[in-house]
Design a protein around this motif. Structure first.
Motif, PDB file in Angstrom:
ATOM      1  N   SER A 165       5.161  -2.028  -3.031  1.00  0.00           N
ATOM      2  CA  SER A 165       5.992  -0.840  -3.062  1.00  0.00           C
ATOM      3  C   SER A 165       5.386   0.189  -4.008  1.00  0.00           C
ATOM      4  O   SER A 165       4.263   0.627  -3.808  1.00  0.00           O
ATOM      5  CB  SER A 165       7.429  -1.214  -3.454  1.00  0.00           C
ATOM      6  OG  SER A 165       8.307  -0.143  -3.239  1.00  0.00           O
ATOM      7  N   ALA A 166       6.109   0.594  -5.071  1.00  0.00           N
ATOM      8  CA  ALA A 166       5.505   1.486  -6.057  1.00  0.00           C
ATOM      9  C   ALA A 166       4.261   0.850  -6.649  1.00  0.00           C
ATOM     10  O   ALA A 166       3.270   1.536  -6.928  1.00  0.00           O
ATOM     11  CB  ALA A 166       6.505   1.808  -7.156  1.00  0.00           C
ATOM     12  N   GLY A 167       4.293  -0.466  -6.839  1.00  0.00           N
ATOM     13  CA  GLY A 167       3.114  -1.160  -7.344  1.00  0.00           C
ATOM     14  C   GLY A 167       1.939  -1.053  -6.397  1.00  0.00           C
ATOM     15  O   GLY A 167       0.786  -1.013  -6.827  1.00  0.00           O
ATOM     16  N   GLY A 168       2.228  -0.997  -5.094  1.00  0.00           N
ATOM     17  CA  GLY A 168       1.165  -0.802  -4.115  1.00  0.00           C
ATOM     18  C   GLY A 168       0.576   0.594  -4.203  1.00  0.00           C
ATOM     19  O   GLY A 168      -0.639   0.780  -4.116  1.00  0.00           O
ATOM     20  N   PRO A 191      -2.446  -3.668  -1.555  1.00  0.00           N
ATOM     21  CA  PRO A 191      -1.228  -2.862  -1.682  1.00  0.00           C
ATOM     22  C   PRO A 191      -0.224  -3.289  -0.609  1.00  0.00           C
ATOM     23  O   PRO A 191      -0.463  -3.115   0.581  1.00  0.00           O
ATOM     24  CB  PRO A 191      -1.730  -1.434  -1.472  1.00  0.00           C
ATOM     25  CG  PRO A 191      -2.954  -1.580  -0.616  1.00  0.00           C
ATOM     26  CD  PRO A 191      -3.532  -2.939  -0.882  1.00  0.00           C
ATOM     27  N   ILE A 192       0.877  -3.854  -1.051  1.00  0.00           N
ATOM     28  CA  ILE A 192       1.907  -4.367  -0.148  1.00  0.00           C
ATOM     29  C   ILE A 192       2.957  -3.281   0.075  1.00  0.00           C
ATOM     30  O   ILE A 192       3.504  -2.732  -0.870  1.00  0.00           O
ATOM     31  CB  ILE A 192       2.563  -5.627  -0.746  1.00  0.00           C
ATOM     32  CG1 ILE A 192       1.524  -6.713  -0.980  1.00  0.00           C
ATOM     33  CG2 ILE A 192       3.695  -6.113   0.135  1.00  0.00           C
ATOM     34  CD1 ILE A 192       0.763  -7.133   0.243  1.00  0.00           C
ATOM     35  N   TYR A 193       3.241  -2.980   1.350  1.00  0.00           N
ATOM     36  CA  TYR A 193       4.142  -1.883   1.737  1.00  0.00           C
ATOM     37  C   TYR A 193       4.127  -0.778   0.676  1.00  0.00           C
ATOM     38  O   TYR A 193       5.158  -0.440   0.082  1.00  0.00           O
ATOM     39  CB  TYR A 193       5.572  -2.345   2.051  1.00  0.00           C
ATOM     40  CG  TYR A 193       6.149  -3.474   1.211  1.00  0.00           C
ATOM     41  CD1 TYR A 193       6.531  -3.263  -0.113  1.00  0.00           C
ATOM     42  CD2 TYR A 193       6.327  -4.746   1.749  1.00  0.00           C
ATOM     43  CE1 TYR A 193       7.065  -4.279  -0.875  1.00  0.00           C
ATOM     44  CE2 TYR A 193       6.854  -5.770   0.991  1.00  0.00           C
ATOM     45  CZ  TYR A 193       7.223  -5.536  -0.323  1.00  0.00           C
ATOM     46  OH  TYR A 193       7.756  -6.543  -1.086  1.00  0.00           O
ATOM     47  N   PRO A 194       2.965  -0.156   0.465  1.00  0.00           N
ATOM     48  CA  PRO A 194       2.844   0.785  -0.657  1.00  0.00           C
ATOM     49  C   PRO A 194       3.593   2.094  -0.457  1.00  0.00           C
ATOM     50  O   PRO A 194       3.704   2.618   0.646  1.00  0.00           O
ATOM     51  CB  PRO A 194       1.334   1.025  -0.736  1.00  0.00           C
ATOM     52  CG  PRO A 194       0.832   0.779   0.657  1.00  0.00           C
ATOM     53  CD  PRO A 194       1.679  -0.338   1.178  1.00  0.00           C
ATOM     54  N   PHE A 251      -6.083  -5.264   2.037  1.00  0.00           N
ATOM     55  CA  PHE A 251      -5.097  -5.950   2.876  1.00  0.00           C
ATOM     56  C   PHE A 251      -3.785  -5.210   2.675  1.00  0.00           C
ATOM     57  O   PHE A 251      -3.339  -5.029   1.539  1.00  0.00           O
ATOM     58  CB  PHE A 251      -4.952  -7.412   2.446  1.00  0.00           C
ATOM     59  CG  PHE A 251      -3.850  -8.181   3.149  1.00  0.00           C
ATOM     60  CD1 PHE A 251      -4.158  -9.116   4.127  1.00  0.00           C
ATOM     61  CD2 PHE A 251      -2.510  -7.996   2.814  1.00  0.00           C
ATOM     62  CE1 PHE A 251      -3.157  -9.845   4.765  1.00  0.00           C
ATOM     63  CE2 PHE A 251      -1.496  -8.707   3.453  1.00  0.00           C
ATOM     64  CZ  PHE A 251      -1.828  -9.630   4.427  1.00  0.00           C
ATOM     65  N   ILE A 252      -3.178  -4.769   3.763  1.00  0.00           N
ATOM     66  CA  ILE A 252      -1.897  -4.059   3.704  1.00  0.00           C
ATOM     67  C   ILE A 252      -0.938  -4.729   4.678  1.00  0.00           C
ATOM     68  O   ILE A 252      -1.309  -5.013   5.825  1.00  0.00           O
ATOM     69  CB  ILE A 252      -2.062  -2.569   4.085  1.00  0.00           C
ATOM     70  CG1 ILE A 252      -2.964  -1.838   3.078  1.00  0.00           C
ATOM     71  CG2 ILE A 252      -0.704  -1.873   4.186  1.00  0.00           C
ATOM     72  CD1 ILE A 252      -3.307  -0.410   3.470  1.00  0.00           C
ATOM     73  N   ASP A 253       0.285  -5.003   4.227  1.00  0.00           N
ATOM     74  CA  ASP A 253       1.306  -5.410   5.193  1.00  0.00           C
ATOM     75  C   ASP A 253       2.577  -4.615   4.950  1.00  0.00           C
ATOM     76  O   ASP A 253       2.856  -4.155   3.841  1.00  0.00           O
ATOM     77  CB  ASP A 253       1.534  -6.923   5.218  1.00  0.00           C
ATOM     78  CG  ASP A 253       2.332  -7.488   4.054  1.00  0.00           C
ATOM     79  OD1 ASP A 253       3.296  -6.865   3.609  1.00  0.00           O
ATOM     80  OD2 ASP A 253       1.981  -8.594   3.589  1.00  0.00           O
ATOM     81  N   VAL A 254       3.324  -4.407   6.041  1.00  0.00           N
ATOM     82  CA  VAL A 254       4.550  -3.625   5.985  1.00  0.00           C
ATOM     83  C   VAL A 254       5.432  -4.048   7.157  1.00  0.00           C
ATOM     84  O   VAL A 254       4.932  -4.502   8.189  1.00  0.00           O
ATOM     85  CB  VAL A 254       4.236  -2.102   6.037  1.00  0.00           C
ATOM     86  CG1 VAL A 254       3.649  -1.708   7.388  1.00  0.00           C
ATOM     87  CG2 VAL A 254       5.456  -1.257   5.706  1.00  0.00           C
ATOM     88  N   GLY A 255       6.734  -3.923   6.979  1.00  0.00           N
ATOM     89  CA  GLY A 255       7.660  -4.328   8.036  1.00  0.00           C
ATOM     90  C   GLY A 255       7.986  -3.206   8.997  1.00  0.00           C
ATOM     91  O   GLY A 255       7.833  -2.021   8.685  1.00  0.00           O
ATOM     92  N   THR A 256       8.467  -3.575  10.173  1.00  0.00           N
ATOM     93  CA  THR A 256       8.846  -2.570  11.167  1.00  0.00           C
ATOM     94  C   THR A 256      10.107  -1.818  10.775  1.00  0.00           C
ATOM     95  O   THR A 256      10.379  -0.732  11.295  1.00  0.00           O
ATOM     96  CB  THR A 256       9.065  -3.221  12.549  1.00  0.00           C
ATOM     97  OG1 THR A 256      10.038  -4.258  12.428  1.00  0.00           O
ATOM     98  CG2 THR A 256       7.772  -3.787  13.106  1.00  0.00           C
ATOM     99  N   VAL A 257      10.908  -2.405   9.855  1.00  0.00           N
ATOM    100  CA  VAL A 257      12.154  -1.771   9.436  1.00  0.00           C
ATOM    101  C   VAL A 257      12.023  -1.333   7.973  1.00  0.00           C
ATOM    102  O   VAL A 257      12.959  -1.428   7.191  1.00  0.00           O
ATOM    103  CB  VAL A 257      13.355  -2.713   9.636  1.00  0.00           C
ATOM    104  CG1 VAL A 257      14.668  -1.919   9.664  1.00  0.00           C
ATOM    105  CG2 VAL A 257      13.236  -3.491  10.943  1.00  0.00           C
ATOM    106  N   ASP A 258      10.839  -0.879   7.628  1.00  0.00           N
ATOM    107  CA  ASP A 258      10.530  -0.405   6.279  1.00  0.00           C
ATOM    108  C   ASP A 258      10.271   1.091   6.337  1.00  0.00           C
ATOM    109  O   ASP A 258       9.498   1.559   7.191  1.00  0.00           O
ATOM    110  CB  ASP A 258       9.296  -1.140   5.742  1.00  0.00           C
ATOM    111  CG  ASP A 258       9.048  -0.916   4.256  1.00  0.00           C
ATOM    112  OD1 ASP A 258       9.279   0.206   3.764  1.00  0.00           O
ATOM    113  OD2 ASP A 258       8.595  -1.870   3.597  1.00  0.00           O
ATOM    114  N   LEU A 259      10.875   1.857   5.440  1.00  0.00           N
ATOM    115  CA  LEU A 259      10.677   3.297   5.391  1.00  0.00           C
ATOM    116  C   LEU A 259       9.199   3.663   5.280  1.00  0.00           C
ATOM    117  O   LEU A 259       8.758   4.691   5.801  1.00  0.00           O
ATOM    118  CB  LEU A 259      11.466   3.863   4.207  1.00  0.00           C
ATOM    119  CG  LEU A 259      11.397   5.359   3.932  1.00  0.00           C
ATOM    120  CD1 LEU A 259      12.731   5.856   3.387  1.00  0.00           C
ATOM    121  CD2 LEU A 259      10.299   5.685   2.933  1.00  0.00           C
TER     122      LEU A 259
END
Length: 316
Positions: A165-168, A191-194, A251-259
């Protein structure tokens, strides 16, 4: 159909439970001090078992020139000997929330399962300390980590930066600073869902308004606090970087229901177009930080398996 109906059913159960006692989610708490206290209490209430395989030490290290020291927590596998990979860990919280303690369990997990020395940084938060204070704190901690790699038992050629998030967003800001200042060489970044786009104009940033975890209103507020009325540069909002070449593999991952879905997908594409190796995962049904709120969901297990595997491949 509500956007919330798109959430993975198992991951939605704890979210619904949270919203039943905290309507609107924690971002509905207007006072930032009260909001922080509520989030800290919520994290403290989650069942956490201290990892017996990890030894920890807190240190105060030099901050940016003219600014206070920053605190870092150093985690090392107890059974490890010799030199290990290093993971520089930056906690999330929208630049306004969060702490090393709040994400200690995740840092310990990475330490144990990757077999790495993890250095977690406690950076100053907005609105009291707007940009560039948070990213400069994080960069100062990274410089200290690299300079003390031998003392910490870290292989300087196997140093990664990790954050959610912010850390990403801060992880990417730090990577850009390291590139532009000739700073520490990074082997990898995760960066995870950055949180990286201050414009809030992507479709997903306008679509996610009622999930209850980091919806549009909270994101707009956090960016306003973080920027403090000043324009964003590339170290605050990495989507503004004109040149992404020379950054470490990602490596980046993010969800489909993530802003942050659309800004993260676009950024990953730009990394690839700039010649930067990037592994991108889109997790169907995942909302922002769903793996934190639904640790037992099958979706969470798949997410963590991919992250751990990627870090092991990159660093060991």
């Amino acid at each position: 159909m509500s956007t919330r109906d798109l959430i993975d059913p198992d991951s939605r159960i704890p979210l619904d439970g949270l919203l039943s006692v905290m309507p609107g989610g924690f971002n509905a708490i207007a006072d930032i001090v009260a909001r922080r206290a509520t989030v800290d209490q919520m994290l403290a209430s989650m069942p956490v078992v201290e990892n017996p395989n990890v030894a920890k030490e807190d240190r105060a290290v030099p901050g940016p020139a003219g600014d206070p020291d920053v605190t870092v927590r150093i985690s090392r596998p107890k059974s490890a000997t010799g030199t290990l990979p290093g993971i520089y860990y930056i906690h999330g919280g929208g630049m306004v929330l969060g702490s090393v303690a709040g994400e200690d369990a995740t840092a310990s997990r990475l330490c144990d399962e990757v077999g790495a020395v993890v250095v977690s940084v406690e950076y100053r938060l907005a609105p009291e300390h707007p940009h560039p204070a948070p990213v400069e704190d994080c960069y100062a901690g990274l410089v200290w980590t690299a300079e003390h790699a031998a003392e910490l038992g870290i292989d300087p050629d196997r140093l990664a930066v990790y954050g959610g998030s912010a850390g990403g967003g801060l992880a990417l800001g730090v990577a850009l600073l390291a590139r532009d200042r000739g700073g520490p060489a990074l082997r990898f970044m995760m960066p995870i869902y950055p949180m990286i786009d201050d414009t809030n104009t992507t479709p997903s940033s306008q679509e996610i308004v009622d999930v209850g975890i980091w919806d549009r209103a909270g994101n707009l507020e956090a960016w306003a606090w973080y920027l403090g009325g000043k324009p964003a540069d590339q170290y605050a909002a990495p989507t503004r970087a004109a040149d992404l070449s020379g950054l470490p593999p990602a490596f980046i991952d993010v969800g489909t229901v993530d802003l942050f879905r659309d800004e993260d997908i676009a950024f990953a594409q730009r990394l690839m177009q700039a010649g930067v190796s990037c592994e991108l995962h889109i997790n169907p049904g995942s909302y922002h930080a769903s793996e934190t709120f639904a640790p037992d969901a099958a979706l969470t297990q798949r997410i963590w398996a991919m992250r751990i595997d990627a870090l092991r491949r990159a660093l060991t």
